[in-house]
Motif scaffolding. Structure first.
Motif, PDB file in Angstrom:
ATOM      1  N   PHE A   1       6.074   0.946 -63.731  1.00 24.90           N
ATOM      2  CA  PHE A   1       4.850   1.733 -63.916  1.00 24.90           C
ATOM      3  C   PHE A   1       4.811   2.824 -62.847  1.00 24.90           C
ATOM      4  CE2 PHE A   1       3.891  -1.837 -61.183  1.00 24.90           C
ATOM      5  CZ  PHE A   1       3.140  -1.285 -60.146  1.00 24.90           C
ATOM      6  N   PRO A   2       4.060   3.903 -63.109  1.00 27.29           N
ATOM      7  CA  PRO A   2       4.036   5.001 -62.137  1.00 27.29           C
ATOM      8  C   PRO A   2       3.232   4.623 -60.895  1.00 27.29           C
ATOM      9  CG  PRO A   2       2.770   5.551 -64.120  1.00 27.29           C
ATOM     10  CD  PRO A   2       3.287   4.177 -64.321  1.00 27.29           C
ATOM     11  N   GLY A   3       3.804   4.817 -59.716  1.00 29.50           N
ATOM     12  CA  GLY A   3       3.099   4.563 -58.461  1.00 29.50           C
ATOM     13  C   GLY A   3       2.878   5.875 -57.716  1.00 29.50           C
ATOM     14  N   MET A   4       2.323   5.801 -56.509  1.00 29.65           N
ATOM     15  CA  MET A   4       2.018   7.016 -55.713  1.00 29.65           C
ATOM     16  C   MET A   4       3.301   7.766 -55.363  1.00 29.65           C
ATOM     17  SD  MET A   4      -1.297   7.046 -55.086  1.00 29.65           S
ATOM     18  CE  MET A   4      -1.866   7.518 -53.470  1.00 29.65           C
ATOM     19  N   LYS A   5       4.387   6.992 -55.130  1.00 30.14           N
ATOM     20  CA  LYS A   5       5.623   7.663 -54.692  1.00 30.14           C
ATOM     21  C   LYS A   5       6.731   7.521 -55.729  1.00 30.14           C
ATOM     22  CE  LYS A   5       4.660   6.735 -49.841  1.00 30.14           C
ATOM     23  NZ  LYS A   5       4.955   5.842 -48.756  1.00 30.14           N
ATOM     24  N   GLY A   6       6.377   7.582 -56.980  1.00 29.26           N
ATOM     25  CA  GLY A   6       7.385   7.465 -58.042  1.00 29.26           C
ATOM     26  C   GLY A   6       7.253   6.142 -58.780  1.00 29.26           C
ATOM     27  N   THR A   7       8.260   5.853 -59.598  1.00 32.04           N
ATOM     28  CA  THR A   7       8.186   4.660 -60.446  1.00 32.04           C
ATOM     29  C   THR A   7       8.339   3.385 -59.611  1.00 32.04           C
ATOM     30  OG1 THR A   7       9.142   5.919 -62.245  1.00 32.04           O
ATOM     31  CG2 THR A   7       9.263   3.542 -62.443  1.00 32.04           C
ATOM     32  N   VAL A   8       7.461   2.426 -59.911  1.00 29.11           N
ATOM     33  CA  VAL A   8       7.541   1.120 -59.248  1.00 29.11           C
ATOM     34  C   VAL A   8       8.155   0.144 -60.247  1.00 29.11           C
ATOM     35  CG1 VAL A   8       6.190  -0.773 -58.234  1.00 29.11           C
ATOM     36  CG2 VAL A   8       5.438   1.599 -57.947  1.00 29.11           C
ATOM     37  N   LYS A   9       9.077  -0.682 -59.784  1.00 33.54           N
ATOM     38  CA  LYS A   9       9.654  -1.702 -60.671  1.00 33.54           C
ATOM     39  C   LYS A   9       9.388  -3.084 -60.076  1.00 33.54           C
ATOM     40  CE  LYS A   9      13.702  -3.192 -63.157  1.00 33.54           C
ATOM     41  NZ  LYS A   9      14.864  -2.920 -63.861  1.00 33.54           N
ATOM     42  N   LEU A  10       8.773  -3.945 -60.879  1.00 26.83           N
ATOM     43  CA  LEU A  10       8.466  -5.302 -60.405  1.00 26.83           C
ATOM     44  C   LEU A  10       9.661  -6.229 -60.615  1.00 26.83           C
ATOM     45  CD1 LEU A  10       4.873  -5.745 -61.899  1.00 26.83           C
ATOM     46  CD2 LEU A  10       5.509  -4.905 -59.640  1.00 26.83           C
ATOM     47  N   LYS A  11       9.630  -7.347 -59.894  1.00 27.34           N
ATOM     48  CA  LYS A  11      10.713  -8.320 -60.080  1.00 27.34           C
ATOM     49  C   LYS A  11      10.598  -8.947 -61.473  1.00 27.34           C
ATOM     50  CE  LYS A  11      11.616  -9.446 -55.315  1.00 27.34           C
ATOM     51  NZ  LYS A  11      10.740  -8.414 -54.760  1.00 27.34           N
ATOM     52  N   PRO A  12      11.732  -9.210 -62.135  1.00 27.38           N
ATOM     53  CA  PRO A  12      11.666  -9.750 -63.502  1.00 27.38           C
ATOM     54  C   PRO A  12      11.028 -11.137 -63.539  1.00 27.38           C
ATOM     55  CG  PRO A  12      13.889  -8.996 -62.973  1.00 27.38           C
ATOM     56  CD  PRO A  12      13.117  -8.956 -61.702  1.00 27.38           C
ATOM     57  N   THR A  13      10.286 -11.383 -64.610  1.00 25.03           N
ATOM     58  CA  THR A  13       9.730 -12.725 -64.852  1.00 25.03           C
ATOM     59  C   THR A  13      10.707 -13.484 -65.767  1.00 25.03           C
ATOM     60  OG1 THR A  13       8.479 -11.760 -66.666  1.00 25.03           O
ATOM     61  CG2 THR A  13       7.319 -12.060 -64.572  1.00 25.03           C
TER      62      THR A  13
END
Ligand code: SF4
Length: 512
Positions: A148-160
């Motif tokens: 998802f878009p964050g303040m400093k570019g795309t954020v990627k979460l750890k996979p579930t």
């Protein structure tokens, strides 16, 4: 992480057994104590691979399945948590998924859910922000590592590590109802469903149809047959369409009426029926069974499993006892001679419905003005770009769409996706990718004998143009609430809404 349920279903040699238990309303009531006791017994027995936990069943409030799923896990059994769209918006769904990931509650049965009927101080507000296809897409994205878009570019979460599944009903009466179920089944699998559980029904030919449909379509996920241990009262309610999606014919009700006169009130007969279903499902090639039923004890479940295993070698004889077709019911395949099962050849699809004038008119206008190849597309786009934001234009658009389509002004119009029927105002569950499981004889689950299901109508309309297959191939995203109460025509012609993005519409020069 280890997940016995997933391992069992993915092992083609194993026959998976799950038991559905309803955790009930309250936190410290007898029903929750019974739930825990059943879970403990099932865990000790060893033959049950998972315990399925319902989510506000029948549209009534109950203790959270996510919390009870975590309790099941602590007791040493894999939970399958029902995950429905009826009471939660997309953010709440995502939030619950993070909590479940932390508790290692991984098996989800994704459904629309029964329309809410009761709640504190009155009926609760139905939500249906996402449909099951959207939820499966969300879960799949989380399993990949949600971005998802964050303040400093795309954020990627750890996979579930979720193992999501979905439901299908092969028990629909009309061709249109059945076909939209099968189209949606394929969309659910494409969106990430890793297993499929059937709705409740007792017509063995329909169970067989689903197996053949799976093979013919190359649907490479495990299928689980539902065995609802059926007492007379539930049968009567189901045959009167009082339990959405569950199908019992009048003839079966009569059989149960006879059985309940026995000294044990028909208990032996209904457990034997469950065992017979176990046997024919295993014989037909199902990958497992889902045993359910109100008031069913642990001992009842054991009897169904153990007697069922004994009966498997006789399944082809037993199956003839489950000959409960619905009057004039549609079957996908032709019937075998002298047998209740199906041949490999498809049955004819004959339905033809009269087309309303409003549909013909809308189709004509849409093709002329809204399709990029339409003769008036360029002119319409320029006019909308010039006048679209004016108050008069908004009022005109709104009046036309309210009068013709009961528009609720969501601004992200899905009329072209449902043959010019609105899934936001005319489908109480806001289903954007095909029918829910609750329709009956073409009627909407929520308004039986009053309103026809929008997806049944859409199939019939499109079939007149040999375009019904569009339902299967058209993936419709959830509405973007940024557009709520804005002009959908402006959003379309300026390339902003989901339809415009799909087609690749660009705003006219100088706009955008
Ligand atoms: S219109 Fe069809 S899909 Fe929508 S709630 Fe009614 S039965 Fe379900």
């Amino acid at each position: 992480m280890a997940n016995r349920y997933r391992e069992s279903l993915l092992d083609k040699e194993r026959f998976t057994i799950e038991w559905e238990v309803v955790p009930g309303r309250g936190a410290f009531e007898k029903v929750q104590l019974d739930f825990i006791a059943k879970c403990e017994k099932a865990a000790a027995y060893g033959r049950i691979d998972a315990l399925a936990v319902t989510d506000n069943p029948g549209g009534n409030p109950a203790i959270s399945p996510e919390v009870m799923g975590a309790e099941v896990k602590k007791l040493g059994l894999e939970p399958i948590t029902y995950f429905t769209c009826k009471d939660k918006n997309r953010n709440e769904l995502e939030s619950l998924l993070y909590g479940m990931a932390r508790s290692e509650v991984s098996n989800l049965l994704v459904m629309s859910g029964d329309y809410p009927v009761a709640g504190y101080q009155g009926r609760s507000r139905p939500v249906f922000d996402l449909d099951p296809v959207h939820v499966l897409q969300l879960v799949s994205a989380m399993n990949e590592g949600l971005e998802f878009p964050g303040m400093k570019g795309t954020v990627k979460l750890k996979p579930t590590d979720f193992f999501p599944g979905a439901v299908v009903s092969p028990f629909k009466i009309l061709e249109s109802e059945q076909m939209v179920q099968y189209y949606k089944l394929k969309k659910k699998i494409a969106a990430g469903a890793r297993f499929i559980i059937t709705q409740t029904g007792y017509d063995a030919r329909k169970f067989h149809e689903l197996m053949q449909f799976r093979d013919q379509e190359g649907l490479d996920v495990p299928f689980i047959g539902n065995i609802y241990i059926l007492p007379f009262g539930a049968a009567k309610a189901m045959s009167n369409n009082l339990v959405p999606g569950c199908v019992v014919t009048r003839r079966l009700v009569e059989v149960l009426d006879g059985e309940r006169k026995a000294e044990d009130k028909g208990k032996k007969a209904r457990l034997l029926r469950g065992a017979g279903m176990f046997a024919f499902m295993k014989g037909m090639g199902y990958d497992g069974v889902h045993i359910s039923g109100l008031g069913v004890s642990f001992d009842d479940v054991v009897e169904v499993i153990e007697r069922g295993e004994e009966l498997v070698p006789e399944w082809q004889d037993i199956v003839a006892e489950f000959d409960y077709p619905q009057d004039n019911g549609f079957y996908y395949f032709r019937k075998q001679e002298g047998n209740i099962l199906n041949r490999r050849e498809r049955a004819p699809r004959t339905v033809r419905a009269a087309l309303p004038f409003s549909y013909r008119l809308t189709r004509l206008v849409h093709n002329l003005c809204f399709e990029p190849a339409g003769l008036m597309f360029g002119l319409t786009q320029k006019l909308v770009a010039k006048w679209g934001e004016s108050g008069f234009f908004r009022k005109f658009e709104h009046l036309v769409k309210v009068a013709m389509y009961d528009c609720m002004d969501c601004g992200d119009c899905a009329l072209p996706d449902v043959a010019y029927l609105c899934p936001m105002s005319q489908c109480p569950k806001n289903q954007r990718n095909g029918a829910c499981g609750g329709s009956y004889n073409g009627w909407c689950e929520v308004y039986p004998k009053e309103k026809r299901c929008v997806w049944v109508q859409a199939y019939e309309r499109l079939k007149n143009y040999h375009e019904e297959g569009r339902i299967e191939n058209n993936l419709v995203p959830p509405p973007n609430w940024d557009f709520f109460h804005t002009s959908s025509w402006v959003n379309y012609f300026s390339g902003r809404d989901h339809s415009a993005k799909k087609i690749g519409i660009k705003p006219p020069a100088g706009k955008g």
